[in-house]
Design a protein around this motif. Structure first.
Motif, PDB file in Angstrom:
ATOM      1  N   UNK A   1       1.259 -11.436   9.290  1.00 53.08           N
ATOM      2  CA  UNK A   1       0.134 -11.478   8.338  1.00 53.08           C
ATOM      3  C   UNK A   1      -0.231 -10.139   7.837  1.00 53.08           C
ATOM      4  N   UNK A   2      -0.046  -8.929   8.767  1.00 50.69           N
ATOM      5  CA  UNK A   2      -0.363  -7.658   8.251  1.00 50.69           C
ATOM      6  C   UNK A   2       0.331  -7.128   7.026  1.00 50.69           C
ATOM      7  N   UNK A   3       1.586  -7.568   7.141  1.00 49.65           N
ATOM      8  CA  UNK A   3       2.377  -6.992   6.211  1.00 49.65           C
ATOM      9  C   UNK A   3       2.176  -7.795   4.999  1.00 49.65           C
ATOM     10  N   UNK A   4       2.045  -9.149   5.132  1.00 47.37           N
ATOM     11  CA  UNK A   4       1.667  -9.892   3.567  1.00 47.37           C
ATOM     12  C   UNK A   4       0.457  -9.198   2.896  1.00 47.37           C
ATOM     13  N   UNK A   5      -0.628  -9.051   3.871  1.00 46.77           N
ATOM     14  CA  UNK A   5      -1.672  -8.649   3.327  1.00 46.77           C
ATOM     15  C   UNK A   5      -1.873  -7.109   2.811  1.00 46.77           C
ATOM     16  N   UNK A   6      -0.845  -6.214   3.448  1.00 46.09           N
ATOM     17  CA  UNK A   6      -0.569  -4.861   3.108  1.00 46.09           C
ATOM     18  C   UNK A   6      -0.123  -4.768   1.811  1.00 46.09           C
ATOM     19  N   UNK A   7       0.933  -5.661   1.381  1.00 47.37           N
ATOM     20  CA  UNK A   7       1.644  -5.595  -0.073  1.00 47.37           C
ATOM     21  C   UNK A   7       0.552  -6.240  -1.243  1.00 47.37           C
ATOM     22  N   UNK A   8      -0.226  -7.020  -0.812  1.00 48.21           N
ATOM     23  CA  UNK A   8      -1.356  -7.581  -1.471  1.00 48.21           C
ATOM     24  C   UNK A   8      -2.134  -6.684  -1.722  1.00 48.21           C
ATOM     25  N   UNK A   9      -2.843  -5.961  -0.730  1.00 46.82           N
ATOM     26  CA  UNK A   9      -3.734  -5.040  -0.915  1.00 46.82           C
ATOM     27  C   UNK A   9      -3.269  -4.194  -1.944  1.00 46.82           C
ATOM     28  N   UNK A  10      -2.016  -3.571  -1.671  1.00 44.82           N
ATOM     29  CA  UNK A  10      -1.677  -2.355  -2.250  1.00 44.82           C
ATOM     30  C   UNK A  10      -1.646  -2.436  -3.839  1.00 44.82           C
ATOM     31  N   UNK A  11      -1.363  -3.789  -4.144  1.00 42.81           N
ATOM     32  CA  UNK A  11      -1.395  -3.965  -5.727  1.00 42.81           C
ATOM     33  C   UNK A  11      -2.716  -3.993  -6.203  1.00 42.81           C
TER      34      UNK A  11
ATOM     35  N   UNK B   1      11.003  -9.103   6.645  1.00 41.44           N
ATOM     36  CA  UNK B   1      11.490  -9.672   5.200  1.00 41.44           C
ATOM     37  C   UNK B   1      10.538 -10.625   4.836  1.00 41.44           C
ATOM     38  N   UNK B   2      10.305 -11.662   5.748  1.00 45.65           N
ATOM     39  CA  UNK B   2       9.651 -12.903   5.360  1.00 45.65           C
ATOM     40  C   UNK B   2       8.005 -12.217   4.578  1.00 45.65           C
ATOM     41  N   UNK B   3       7.547 -11.403   5.675  1.00 41.42           N
ATOM     42  CA  UNK B   3       6.363 -11.040   5.236  1.00 41.42           C
ATOM     43  C   UNK B   3       6.220 -10.197   3.668  1.00 41.42           C
ATOM     44  N   UNK B   4       7.455  -9.313   3.738  1.00 40.13           N
ATOM     45  CA  UNK B   4       7.182  -8.636   2.498  1.00 40.13           C
ATOM     46  C   UNK B   4       7.529  -9.490   1.128  1.00 40.13           C
ATOM     47  N   UNK B   5       8.303 -10.554   1.374  1.00 42.61           N
ATOM     48  CA  UNK B   5       8.598 -11.585   0.278  1.00 42.61           C
ATOM     49  C   UNK B   5       7.512 -12.252  -0.123  1.00 42.61           C
ATOM     50  N   UNK B   6       6.810 -12.734   0.962  1.00 41.35           N
ATOM     51  CA  UNK B   6       5.498 -13.552   0.786  1.00 41.35           C
ATOM     52  C   UNK B   6       4.657 -12.750   0.321  1.00 41.35           C
ATOM     53  N   UNK B   7       4.410 -11.466   0.494  1.00 41.09           N
ATOM     54  CA  UNK B   7       3.457 -10.490   0.072  1.00 41.09           C
ATOM     55  C   UNK B   7       3.654 -10.091  -1.340  1.00 41.09           C
ATOM     56  N   UNK B   8       4.803 -10.444  -1.965  1.00 42.27           N
ATOM     57  CA  UNK B   8       4.926 -10.361  -3.442  1.00 42.27           C
ATOM     58  C   UNK B   8       5.805  -9.108  -3.619  1.00 42.27           C
ATOM     59  N   UNK B   9       6.523  -8.346  -2.639  1.00 40.38           N
ATOM     60  CA  UNK B   9       7.176  -7.263  -2.875  1.00 40.38           C
ATOM     61  C   UNK B   9       8.367  -7.544  -3.966  1.00 40.38           C
ATOM     62  N   UNK B  10       8.456  -6.456  -4.887  1.00 40.49           N
ATOM     63  CA  UNK B  10       9.610  -6.534  -5.951  1.00 40.49           C
ATOM     64  C   UNK B  10      10.851  -6.663  -5.395  1.00 40.49           C
ATOM     65  N   UNK B  11      11.240  -5.714  -4.494  1.00 42.15           N
ATOM     66  CA  UNK B  11      12.520  -5.514  -3.904  1.00 42.15           C
ATOM     67  C   UNK B  11      12.521  -5.186  -2.552  1.00 42.15           C
ATOM     68  N   UNK B  12      13.376  -5.850  -1.632  1.00 45.36           N
ATOM     69  CA  UNK B  12      13.245  -5.693   0.022  1.00 45.36           C
ATOM     70  C   UNK B  12      14.697  -5.105   0.387  1.00 45.36           C
TER      71      UNK B  12
ATOM     72  N   UNK C   1       7.524 -20.815  -4.365  1.00 42.32           N
ATOM     73  CA  UNK C   1       5.973 -20.556  -4.593  1.00 42.32           C
ATOM     74  C   UNK C   1       5.510 -19.340  -4.943  1.00 42.32           C
ATOM     75  N   UNK C   2       4.800 -19.158  -5.754  1.00 42.43           N
ATOM     76  CA  UNK C   2       4.021 -17.812  -6.078  1.00 42.43           C
ATOM     77  C   UNK C   2       3.060 -17.407  -4.996  1.00 42.43           C
ATOM     78  N   UNK C   3       3.172 -16.579  -4.412  1.00 44.06           N
ATOM     79  CA  UNK C   3       1.881 -16.082  -3.587  1.00 44.06           C
ATOM     80  C   UNK C   3       1.804 -17.425  -2.507  1.00 44.06           C
ATOM     81  N   UNK C   4       2.542 -17.693  -1.595  1.00 50.06           N
ATOM     82  CA  UNK C   4       2.308 -18.830  -0.756  1.00 50.06           C
ATOM     83  C   UNK C   4       1.276 -18.783   0.226  1.00 50.06           C
TER      84      UNK C   4
END
Length: 616
Positions: free
Chosen positions: A277-287, A332-343, A379-382
């Motif tokens: 969850x922290x990974x998901x939040x980090x990529x969303x917060x970064x944008x 990887x799941x967290x980064x992908x769900x968080x919306x990273x472009x490349x992993x 799904x976008x931003x699950x």
């Protein structure tokens, strides 16, 4: 037969909604059974978890935790995704890292990757990887108009960029078809090595060249990994990346580039950890944060931050490295769900040297499974709309913004690096985390929890030495690795590991839980537990201890049996030659030297025990 109305809610219509207060009362009952007599808000707080950066994860989130509207994918502030379609069409870009110094071996690995699911390449060049002169051989057969390439060359960025562009031109690749990043990142190089590079000279010319000739090639990378790998928190990683990005924007603008063009030249690289969850939040917060920078810069249409996620090297272990496959899958799941472009999924043997073909295969297939079989990209931003994720994203963004402003007040990222502001703040964060690791409050599966002393070592070809001289590189397993190395040396010298005698008193129901806990704790330090098969009295325990060959012992039982037997058994063990007698649990008894319990400083106990046993 009664036909119920098809309203979807009729089955629950007669039940009143439960209130938050009713839930708190149920929590109070559960806590009371565990000996905590708290009520109301205090009961809820007792189940909360403190994170770094002053953030708190609460046990329950409701509609009362809703944050401001986060918009839609493809629109500022881009919390829900950088593009309207997200990764739903093709999934994220699967980017494999290569750091071998052998051009031929790199070429073989690169082609294998591209034929088996990898969609872009990340090449480490210079002293830490492939020589710039070997780049052409390494890319032989690679279709550069189809496979984007991200260069990572440190102080060799300029010659590497020139060589890459020459290779592309010689291959007949159209300027508009070349994709990837040239990877200029002078501040990341300084953070890693302490060496200063003129940021203007290192950025402006390649940025102008890319802007004029190569519309899909970016000149600069904002790499936050040096800060993460020094022990930074999520907010500190975000803040330092923002400050670095702003420094590059200033340099490009002062060098004559329009700000909207400057924004297009940056790609950001962040770590993804097993904290989902922290990974998901980090990529969303970064944008969101970068969109705020664009807005404050007068470029609200700058577009979303381009993100490259890399599974954390800090979380990777050298012992039981197979578990790293699980860690990188969650990351990887967290980064992908968080919306990273490349992993980039680092191979499970990353910490042991250069990965073999099997490890690279597992790494690239991790993304394939998550995209193709788990359908994460459909799904976008699950995670969007989750009260917890939205609140965590918001709180993380605010914490990062506060530190970013402090860096800016201190003169910007370069000044903050050179003054020690960044290094000191990260060091303080890591010091606190080290305490949690030492006390096993942050468990490391296979290392501090459920270690396997009999595991066979995984050996790999050594990798080139990583750049050093700047911020330190830390690992979660470092303290336990030092202990295990001492144990290995003792095994090699004597043929045996240091041993601890587990004196289990009474029936299994009385000692099993504490004996399991103590065994895991001692094995985390490379100390082999020897279990007492039958316990009758203090004399028989002493005889079994002598026969075990151990030098220390640990009593394991219930508090009631400790009151009856612990003092006598400990005295008998000392008389039999035990250098130290531990007790699993809390209590003070004659001849018991130390207590080991949940939350104790395991590293300190293990270190002093090996010292007492004469294990060098």
């Amino acid at each position: 037969m009664t036909v119920l109305p098809d309203d979807g809610l009729s089955l629950a219509a007669e039940f009143p909604d439960a209130t938050h207060e009713q839930w708190q009362r149920l929590v109070e009952g559960v806590l009371r059974k565990s000996g905590k007599d708290v009520s109301g808000t205090a009961a809820e707080e007792a189940l909360s978890t403190a994170l770094e950066d002053g953030l708190i994860t609460r046990p329950l989130y409701t509609a009362r935790d809703t944050v401001a509207d986060v918009g839609h994918p493809g629109f500022a502030p881009f919390v829900r995704g950088g593009t309207a379609g997200g990764n739903a069409a093709m999934g994220w870009d699967v980017r494999q890292r290569h750091a071998s110094g052998d051009p031929a071996a790199t070429n073989e690995a690169v082609l294998t990757d591209l034929e088996n699911g990898v969609t872009s390449l990340w090449l480490t060049l210079g002293a830490a990887g492939l020589p710039v002169s070997g780049l052409e051989r390494a890319l032989d057969g690679v279709l550069l108009d189809l496979a984007p390439v991200a260069l990572d060359a440190g102080d060799q960025c300029e010659p590497a960029a020139r060589e890459f562009l020459r290779i592309a031109e010689a291959a007949g690749v159209a300027d508009g078809a070349l994709r990837g990043t040239l990877g200029a990142d002078p501040l990341a190089h300084e953070a890693r090595t302490g060496e200063r590079i003129d940021s203007v000279a290192g950025l402006v010319e390649p940025a102008k060249l890319c802007g004029e000739r190569y519309p899909h090639l970016r000149a600069a990378t904002v790499d936050a990994l040096p800060y993460h790998e020094a022990g930074a928190s999520a907010a500190q990683e975000l803040a330092t990346s923002l400050a670095t990005g702003v420094a590059y924007l200033r340099a490009l603008h002062e060098g004559g580039m329009a700000l909207d063009k400057a924004f297009a030249q940056l790609e950001f690289r962040y770590a993804a950890t097993a904290d989902q969850f922290l990974t998901i939040a980090k990529f969303r917060a970064a944008r969101r944060l970068w969109a705020r920078v664009a807005e404050a810069s007068g470029v609200p249409d700058a577009g979303a931050q381009r993100q490259h996620a890399v599974t954390s090297s800090v979380m990777m272990t050298r012992r039981d490295p197979w578990v790293n496959m699980l860690r990188t899958t969650v990351a990887c799941l967290g980064a992908g769900v968080g919306g990273a472009d490349a992993v980039t999924v680092l191979p499970f043997d990353h910490s042991l040297g250069l990965p073999d073909a099997f490890a690279r295969r597992i790494a690239r297939n991790t993304s394939t499974i998550l995209v193709e079989e788990s359908h994460l990209a459909r799904v976008i931003d699950p995670a969007g709309g989750s009260w917890y994720v939205e609140r965590l994203t918001d709180e993380l963004a605010h914490s990062a913004w506060d530190f970013f402003q402090e860096i800016e007040r201190g003169g910007g990222q370069a000044a903050a690096l050179r003054s020690g502001l960044v290094g000191d703040r990260i060091a303080a964060t890591w010091a606190q985390r080290k305490k949690k690791l030492a006390r096993r409050r942050e468990p490391i599966t296979g290392v501090s929890e459920f270690p396997l002393l009999a595991e066979r070592a995984v050996e790999r070809e050594p990798a080139a030495a990583a750049p050093a001289g700047g911020l330190p590189r830390v690992r979660r397993d470092e303290a336990y690795e030092e202990l295990r190395t001492r144990s290995d040396a003792h095994l090699e010298a004597t043929g045996n590991r240091p041993k601890v005698f587990i004196a289990a008193l009474g029936p299994a129901a009385a000692h099993t839980a504490r004996a399991t806990f103590a065994s895991n704790l001692f094995m985390a330090g490379g100390i082999e537990p020897v279990h007492d098969p039958v316990t009758v009295d203090a004399e028989s325990v002493a005889e079994a201890f002598t026969a075990s060959g151990a030098k220390v012992a640990c009593l394991c039982s219930s508090d009631a049996l400790y009151d009856e037997q612990a003092a006598d058994v400990a005295k008998a063990l000392k008389s039999a030659g035990a250098l130290r007698v531990f007790l699993a649990g809390r209590g003070e008894f004659t001849d018991v030297d130390e207590n080991v319990f949940a939350g104790c400083d395991a590293v300190a106990h293990l270190t002093s025990t090996l010292d007492r046993m004469g294990v060098a």
